[in-house]
Design an enzyme around this catalytic site. Structure first.
Site, PDB file in Angstrom:
ATOM      1  N   LYS A  39     -12.616 -25.667  27.338  1.00 40.03           N
ATOM      2  CA  LYS A  39     -12.029 -24.737  28.271  1.00 40.03           C
ATOM      3  C   LYS A  39     -13.013 -23.634  28.651  1.00 40.03           C
ATOM      4  O   LYS A  39     -12.839 -22.952  29.649  1.00 40.03           O
ATOM      5  CB  LYS A  39     -10.782 -24.075  27.639  1.00 40.03           C
ATOM      6  CG  LYS A  39      -9.669 -25.022  27.319  1.00 40.03           C
ATOM      7  CD  LYS A  39      -8.512 -24.250  26.671  1.00 40.03           C
ATOM      8  CE  LYS A  39      -7.420 -25.236  26.289  1.00 40.03           C
ATOM      9  NZ  LYS A  39      -6.761 -24.854  25.048  1.00 40.03           N
ATOM     10  N   ASP A  57     -20.168 -23.282  28.992  1.00 42.15           N
ATOM     11  CA  ASP A  57     -20.130 -21.835  28.798  1.00 42.15           C
ATOM     12  C   ASP A  57     -21.343 -21.359  28.005  1.00 42.15           C
ATOM     13  O   ASP A  57     -22.069 -20.469  28.411  1.00 42.15           O
ATOM     14  CB  ASP A  57     -18.815 -21.402  28.116  1.00 42.15           C
ATOM     15  CG  ASP A  57     -18.509 -22.192  26.839  1.00 42.15           C
ATOM     16  OD1 ASP A  57     -19.256 -23.130  26.499  1.00 42.15           O
ATOM     17  OD2 ASP A  57     -17.506 -21.860  26.174  1.00 42.15           O
ATOM     18  N   ASP A  86     -24.715 -23.521  21.990  1.00 41.71           N
ATOM     19  CA  ASP A  86     -24.790 -22.836  20.693  1.00 41.71           C
ATOM     20  C   ASP A  86     -25.607 -23.707  19.734  1.00 41.71           C
ATOM     21  O   ASP A  86     -26.827 -23.598  19.669  1.00 41.71           O
ATOM     22  CB  ASP A  86     -23.360 -22.586  20.222  1.00 41.71           C
ATOM     23  CG  ASP A  86     -23.269 -21.954  18.859  1.00 41.71           C
ATOM     24  OD1 ASP A  86     -24.273 -21.383  18.396  1.00 41.71           O
ATOM     25  OD2 ASP A  86     -22.198 -22.032  18.213  1.00 41.71           O
ATOM     26  N   VAL A 109     -19.569 -14.181  20.811  1.00 48.74           N
ATOM     27  CA  VAL A 109     -19.213 -13.488  22.046  1.00 48.74           C
ATOM     28  C   VAL A 109     -17.874 -13.976  22.596  1.00 48.74           C
ATOM     29  O   VAL A 109     -17.461 -15.110  22.337  1.00 48.74           O
ATOM     30  CB  VAL A 109     -20.312 -13.658  23.128  1.00 48.74           C
ATOM     31  CG1 VAL A 109     -21.595 -12.959  22.718  1.00 48.74           C
ATOM     32  CG2 VAL A 109     -20.584 -15.128  23.422  1.00 48.74           C
ATOM     33  N   ASP A 127     -13.661 -17.617  24.133  1.00 46.93           N
ATOM     34  CA  ASP A 127     -12.529 -17.084  23.380  1.00 46.93           C
ATOM     35  C   ASP A 127     -12.852 -16.828  21.921  1.00 46.93           C
ATOM     36  O   ASP A 127     -13.829 -17.332  21.376  1.00 46.93           O
ATOM     37  CB  ASP A 127     -11.361 -18.067  23.434  1.00 46.93           C
ATOM     38  CG  ASP A 127     -11.587 -19.264  22.520  1.00 46.93           C
ATOM     39  OD1 ASP A 127     -12.654 -19.894  22.635  1.00 46.93           O
ATOM     40  OD2 ASP A 127     -10.720 -19.544  21.679  1.00 46.93           O
TER      41      ASP A 127
HETATM   42  P1  IMP Z   1     -22.128 -26.139  20.596  1.00 44.15           P
HETATM   43  O1  IMP Z   1     -22.282 -25.613  19.195  1.00 44.15           O
HETATM   44  O2  IMP Z   1     -23.385 -25.928  21.410  1.00 44.15           O
HETATM   45  O3  IMP Z   1     -21.683 -27.561  20.579  1.00 44.15           O
HETATM   46  O4  IMP Z   1     -20.991 -25.276  21.297  1.00 44.15           O
HETATM   47  C1  IMP Z   1     -19.631 -25.667  21.226  1.00 44.15           C
HETATM   48  C2  IMP Z   1     -18.714 -24.703  21.864  1.00 44.15           C
HETATM   49  O5  IMP Z   1     -18.474 -23.671  20.932  1.00 44.15           O
HETATM   50  C3  IMP Z   1     -19.144 -23.977  23.129  1.00 44.15           C
HETATM   51  O6  IMP Z   1     -18.976 -24.728  24.299  1.00 44.15           O
HETATM   52  C4  IMP Z   1     -18.189 -22.785  23.093  1.00 44.15           C
HETATM   53  O7  IMP Z   1     -16.964 -23.096  23.711  1.00 44.15           O
HETATM   54  C5  IMP Z   1     -18.013 -22.552  21.612  1.00 44.15           C
HETATM   55  N1  IMP Z   1     -18.790 -21.394  21.177  1.00 44.15           N
HETATM   56  C6  IMP Z   1     -20.016 -21.345  20.606  1.00 44.15           C
HETATM   57  N2  IMP Z   1     -20.390 -20.077  20.384  1.00 44.15           N
HETATM   58  C7  IMP Z   1     -19.379 -19.305  20.832  1.00 44.15           C
HETATM   59  C8  IMP Z   1     -19.163 -17.881  20.887  1.00 44.15           C
HETATM   60  O8  IMP Z   1     -20.001 -17.039  20.511  1.00 44.15           O
HETATM   61  N3  IMP Z   1     -17.970 -17.492  21.419  1.00 44.15           N
HETATM   62  C9  IMP Z   1     -17.014 -18.345  21.877  1.00 44.15           C
HETATM   63  N4  IMP Z   1     -17.178 -19.671  21.844  1.00 44.15           N
HETATM   64  C10 IMP Z   1     -18.350 -20.143  21.324  1.00 44.15           C
END
Ligand code: IMP
Length: 177
Positions: free
Chosen positions: A45, A102, A105, A155, A161
């Site tokens: 989302k 978004d 991470d 964040v 969120d």
């Molecule tokens: P990934 O770790 O790159 O797979 O990120 C997975 C998802 O975690 C992202 O698309 C975000 O929706 C969520 N996410 C990672 N870091 C944050 C944060 O600091 N705040 C909110 N959502 C986060």
């Protein structure tokens, strides 16, 4: 002076900074793809607000679709795996595809989406993310378009969120220690 929002969170990236960056990104994307067919797939989302602003900053016809994946649940740490909650539907075989995230991470979602969509044989596949953590190896995970690089802080806002809340902030904020 430190800018705070009404939830006593520190404003990390203001609405104005976001709008400027998203507008520039949209112009760059329009120039890069010319008149070629382009499908933009938003990852729900967290990307929904960024996606809505970005597609309106790209002055050309586009196909728009969404995929919803889950990796975090309601916790503030990654569960280490990604699963599809809702897949995208638009056929992408003869189209360039741009995935909109978004934040990159850990990069697990990036890897998963890249592999999942690559199998559908798009003409090309790239990623646009509003935020990228400084820990991400951009050689291994080339995020072609990204707005801001941030550190380790969690964040919220502009789609992101904490336990389902704060997505509707028009800026990106961090919790005060
Ligand atoms: P990934 O770790 O790159 O797979 O990120 C997975 C998802 O975690 C992202 O698309 C975000 O929706 C969520 N996410 C990672 N870091 C944050 C944060 O600091 N705040 C909110 N959502 C986060």
């Amino acid at each position: 002076m430190r800018q705070q929002n009404k939830y006593n969170q520190k404003v990390l990236i203001s609405q104005e900074q976001i709008q400027e960056s998203v507008h520039a990104m949209g112009e760059r994307i329009a120039a890069d793809y010319g008149d070629d067919p382009l499908t933009i797939i938003g990852c729900l989302k967290g990307s929904f607000i960024f996606m809505a602003d970005l597609v309106r900053a790209i002055p050309r016809p586009l196909h728009i679709d969404f995929i919803e994946v889950s990796s975090y649940g309601n916790e503030l740490s990654s569960s280490g795996n990604v699963r599809i909650v809702k897949d995208f539907k638009h056929p992408v075989q003869d189209s360039h595809v741009l995935i909109v995230e978004d934040i990159v991470d850990t990069g697990l979602t990036f890897d998963f989406l890249f592999e999942h969509i690559r199998l559908k044989k798009p003409t090309s596949l790239e990623i646009a993310a509003l935020l990228v953590r400084s820990t991400v190896d951009l050689k291994k995970r080339p995020v072609k378009y990204h707005g801001f690089t941030i550190g380790e802080e969690y964040v919220v806002g502009y789609g992101l969120d904490a336990a389902g809340l704060y997505r509707n902030l028009n800026h990106v904020a961090v919790f005060e220690q």
